[in-house]
Motif scaffolding. Structure first.
Motif, PDB file in Angstrom:
ATOM      1  N   GLU A   1      -8.319   4.197   4.272  1.00  0.00           N
ATOM      2  CA  GLU A   1      -8.027   3.714   2.924  1.00  0.00           C
ATOM      3  C   GLU A   1      -7.516   4.865   2.053  1.00  0.00           C
TER       4      GLU A   1
ATOM      5  N   ASP B   1      -0.179   9.744  -2.327  1.00  0.00           N
ATOM      6  CA  ASP B   1       1.212   9.813  -2.762  1.00  0.00           C
ATOM      7  C   ASP B   1       1.877  10.925  -1.944  1.00  0.00           C
TER       8      ASP B   1
ATOM      9  N   GLY C   1      -3.658   5.545   0.493  1.00  0.00           N
ATOM     10  CA  GLY C   1      -3.453   5.618  -0.939  1.00  0.00           C
ATOM     11  C   GLY C   1      -2.826   6.913  -1.419  1.00  0.00           C
TER      12      GLY C   1
ATOM     13  N   ARG D   1      -0.763  -3.249   5.881  1.00  0.00           N
ATOM     14  CA  ARG D   1       0.074  -2.452   4.982  1.00  0.00           C
ATOM     15  C   ARG D   1       1.480  -2.350   5.552  1.00  0.00           C
TER      16      ARG D   1
END
Length: 98
Positions: free
Chosen positions: A51, A57, A55, A74
């Motif tokens: 997870e 960047d 997430g 995803r």
């Protein structure tokens, strides 16, 4: 036993992986390359690890024996290699259709 005062070399394999990943998260790396990040971790910790990686960047390059279920939901590009030969390249969702 609290982990903070312990030296990295005395941690278990899963704990060492969590430490290495936390360093990448704190460094705000633009590219993160990880080899089986959840190996040796409890299932709940492994799920949280994926997870967190999802997430970021950042460009995350993940080497895994099996694609974790959390990544099937995803938009993830997958490149499957067998003995050094590319046998699949596409989105994770396409793997279920094969």
């Amino acid at each position: 036993m609290p982990l903070l005062p312990r030296r990295a070399g005395t941690l278990s394999g899963g704990e060492q992986r969590m430490l290495a990943l936390s360093r990448a998260l704190l460094a705000r790396a633009r590219v993160v390359l990880v080899d089986e990040p959840a190996q040796g971790m409890a299932p709940a910790v492994a799920a949280r690890t994926y997870e967190l990686l999802g997430g970021l960047d950042a460009c995350v390059v993940l080497a895994e024996q099996r694609l974790p279920p959390a990544l099937h939901r995803r938009t993830v590009l997958v490149h499957e290699l067998r003995r050094g030969t590319l046998v699949f390249s596409g989105e994770a969702g396409e793997l279920r259709e094969r």
